[in-house]
Design an enzyme around this catalytic site. Structure first.
Site, PDB file in Angstrom:
ATOM      1  N   GLN A 133       2.851   7.898   4.130  1.00  0.00           N
ATOM      2  CA  GLN A 133       2.702   6.767   3.202  1.00  0.00           C
ATOM      3  C   GLN A 133       1.288   6.199   3.303  1.00  0.00           C
ATOM      4  O   GLN A 133       0.927   5.608   4.323  1.00  0.00           O
ATOM      5  CB  GLN A 133       3.723   5.687   3.577  1.00  0.00           C
ATOM      6  CG  GLN A 133       3.652   4.441   2.727  1.00  0.00           C
ATOM      7  CD  GLN A 133       4.421   3.287   3.368  1.00  0.00           C
ATOM      8  OE1 GLN A 133       4.836   3.367   4.524  1.00  0.00           O
ATOM      9  NE2 GLN A 133       4.599   2.217   2.628  1.00  0.00           N
ATOM     10  N   GLY A 134       0.497   6.389   2.255  1.00  0.00           N
ATOM     11  CA  GLY A 134      -0.887   5.890   2.256  1.00  0.00           C
ATOM     12  C   GLY A 134      -0.985   4.602   1.455  1.00  0.00           C
ATOM     13  O   GLY A 134      -1.479   4.617   0.320  1.00  0.00           O
ATOM     14  N   SER A 136      -1.507   1.076   3.345  1.00  0.00           N
ATOM     15  CA  SER A 136      -2.384   0.111   4.037  1.00  0.00           C
ATOM     16  C   SER A 136      -3.827   0.591   4.120  1.00  0.00           C
ATOM     17  O   SER A 136      -4.086   1.792   4.262  1.00  0.00           O
ATOM     18  CB  SER A 136      -1.892  -0.130   5.462  1.00  0.00           C
ATOM     19  OG  SER A 136      -0.557  -0.540   5.453  1.00  0.00           O
ATOM     20  N   GLU A 251      18.048   2.478   0.851  1.00  0.00           N
ATOM     21  CA  GLU A 251      18.434   2.678   2.252  1.00  0.00           C
ATOM     22  C   GLU A 251      17.864   1.599   3.165  1.00  0.00           C
ATOM     23  O   GLU A 251      17.107   1.886   4.084  1.00  0.00           O
ATOM     24  CB  GLU A 251      17.990   4.068   2.721  1.00  0.00           C
ATOM     25  CG  GLU A 251      18.689   5.165   1.959  1.00  0.00           C
ATOM     26  CD  GLU A 251      18.565   6.532   2.606  1.00  0.00           C
ATOM     27  OE1 GLU A 251      19.349   7.395   2.254  1.00  0.00           O
ATOM     28  OE2 GLU A 251      17.687   6.707   3.456  1.00  0.00           O
ATOM     29  N   GLU A 386       5.130 -13.057  10.512  1.00  0.00           N
ATOM     30  CA  GLU A 386       4.630 -14.241   9.784  1.00  0.00           C
ATOM     31  C   GLU A 386       4.959 -14.118   8.294  1.00  0.00           C
ATOM     32  O   GLU A 386       5.391 -15.083   7.665  1.00  0.00           O
ATOM     33  CB  GLU A 386       3.107 -14.395   9.973  1.00  0.00           C
ATOM     34  CG  GLU A 386       2.683 -14.800  11.379  1.00  0.00           C
ATOM     35  CD  GLU A 386       2.714 -13.648  12.369  1.00  0.00           C
ATOM     36  OE1 GLU A 386       2.824 -12.473  11.949  1.00  0.00           O
ATOM     37  OE2 GLU A 386       2.655 -13.917  13.593  1.00  0.00           O
TER      38      GLU A 386
END
Ligand SMILES: Cc1cc2nc3c(=O)[nH]c(=O)nc-3n(C[C@H](O)[C@H](O)[C@H](O)COP(=O)(O)OP(=O)(O)OC[C@H]3O[C@@H](n4cnc5c(N)ncnc54)[C@H](O)[C@@H]3O)c2cc1C
Length: 402
Positions: A133-134, A136, A251, A386
């Site tokens: 997963q690209g 961030s 999921e 946070e």
């Protein structure tokens, strides 16, 4: 929440239980979800064991619990998915998942062209194609929509330049779900597109990052004029943000995590009972607290799943579970370190000053220290505590944003 299975659920639970009993040669690696994560945690051998178990689940048709049957999924109801995950976690068997099955696949089913479905879904179901997963970037994590990796249209391709970070499993992955900015002038949520990148494309380079537990789990990924054919754009150009949020709607049950925590407390109790004399009596109270908290986490997961089962969409309720489970993970591993005392700091591969191995002094094969250091990430990954507290404050308690 009704804690008892109805007759059909009881039959399904029995079927899952019997399948696991016959087919899973347990080796306690149940935490890993996805081949890339298994490999990152335990190396190529762990990955091979994970893949072998996934093949058995695939043969049974249970590799993609939430996918519709017409795409090769199990088409399980919400309660069946819950029972399936619960039984796997109780047996400490790895659960299928990872970025391909849990994120990329469901998103392709919703947004993909027939060609994209044909090209990508079968590789996920057979566990042969690993996805990462690209999303961030160095300056864009919680505020993901500020991402700057650019995708510029050039003929039949998009040309990608920029950088991703914390990309779990990129060193093993064949494909990446990639968010990149296609319109720098548009408001930040409206200029992003969603791509299915072939990791072998020229110009992609992967640099592993080793975390403080010594595990090379995640990576930096750099794009230098990488060309992505326009066929690998998923959904509409500039609508990638909305495609991305769909990715997260599948999921979601956290029952596996809470059962893994109960298992961790149980393992700790076994370890303590074997060493009665060596453990401080004050630790007993702490162990009792952890056991109660693990049970509370399980009940919180039940709340989320029972909402989903009634067709509701859990929101701040999921954030509360995420925070509680992540912080509990840190408390359990902290208690384990306290119980193990100074020796708890030794890792399986630690060496004494003279270079000799210290494995005979290493409690629990170094799992305590690895768990303790690894747990730091749990309040960051998948949304920081946070950010989740902000969600509870604004959407749960109705407090103003500013
Ligand atoms: C183990 C691990 C695996 C990961 N795997 C992947 C992956 O495979 N692919 C991927 O794309 N990403 C991955 N990530 C990245 C993860 O999604 C980000 O770390 C996370 O979203 C936080 O972003 P950040 O690290 O940039 O921190 P920042 O967003 O910069 O936050 C820094 C600090 O500021 C706080 N903060 C930020 N905004 C606010 C606010 N509005 N209000 C209050 N506090 C705020 C945060 O809570 C945090 O304490 C992974 C991270 C970890 C730890």
């Amino acid at each position: 929440m009704n804690f008892r299975d109805n007759p059909e659920e009881a039959v399904f639970r029995q079927e899952v239980r019997e399948f696991i009993a016959h087919e899973y040669a347990g080796d306690g690696e149940g935490e890993a979800r996805g081949a890339a994560q298994a490999a990152a945690q335990g190396g190529p051998e762990a990955m091979a064991r994970y893949q072998a178990w996934m093949k058995k689940l695939a043969k049974k048709g249970w590799i993609a619990a939430a996918w519709p049957k017409e795409y090769g999924g199990a088409g399980m109801t919400i309660m069946q998915q819950f029972i399936f995950n619960e039984e796997l976690a109780l047996a400490r068997a790895p659960r299928p998942g990872g970025i391909g099955i849990a994120m990329a696949g469901p998103t392709i089913i919703v947004y993909g062209t027939e060609e994209q479905k044909k090209e990508h879904l079968s590789g996920m179901l057979s566990s042969d194609v690993i996805w990462c997963q690209g999303f961030s970037e160095p300056e864009s994590g919680s505020d993901l929509a500020s991402l700057r990796t650019s995708a510029v249209k050039d003929g039949d391709d998009y040309v990608i330049n920029g950088q991703k970070i914390w990309t779990t499993g990129a060193q093993f992955a064949h494909r990446m779900i990639l968010l990149a900015r296609t319109d720098p002038q548009a408001p930040k949520h409206k200029g992003i597109s969603y791509f299915l990148l072939d990791m072998k494309s020229p110009g992609v380079s992967v640099r592993p990052l080793v975390n403080m537990a010594g595990t090379p789990g995640f990576n930096e990924v750099f794009f230098d004029n990488v060309r992505i054919p326009k066929n690998d754009l998923l959904g509409e150009e500039n609508r990638g943000w909305y495609v991305g949020t769909t990715t997260l709607d599948f999921e979601r049950s956290s029952i596996g995590t809470s059962i893994a925590q109960t298992n961790a407390v149980e393992d700790l109790l076994v370890w303590v009972k074997d060493r009665r004399g060596a453990v401080q009596p004050t630790v007993r109270l702490e162990l009792a607290e952890r056991a109660i908290e693990a049970e509370a986490a399980r009940l919180m997961s039940y709340r989320v799943i029972s909402m989903q089962n009634r067709g509701m969409v859990p929101n701040h309720e999921s954030s509360a579970v995420k925070i509680y489970a992540a912080e509990l993970n840190q408390r359990i591993t902290g208690t384990a370190m306290k119980v193990a005392g100074l020796f708890g700091q030794l890792n399986w591969t630690s060496k004494a000053a003279d270079g000799s191995a210290v494995q005979r002094w290493t409690p629990n094969r170094g799992r305590f220290v690895r768990g303790y250091l690894g747990a730091v990430a749990s309040t960051i990954a998948g949304g920081t505590s946070e950010i989740n507290r902000n969600i509870i404050a604004t959407r749960g308690l109705g407090l103003p944003r500013d």
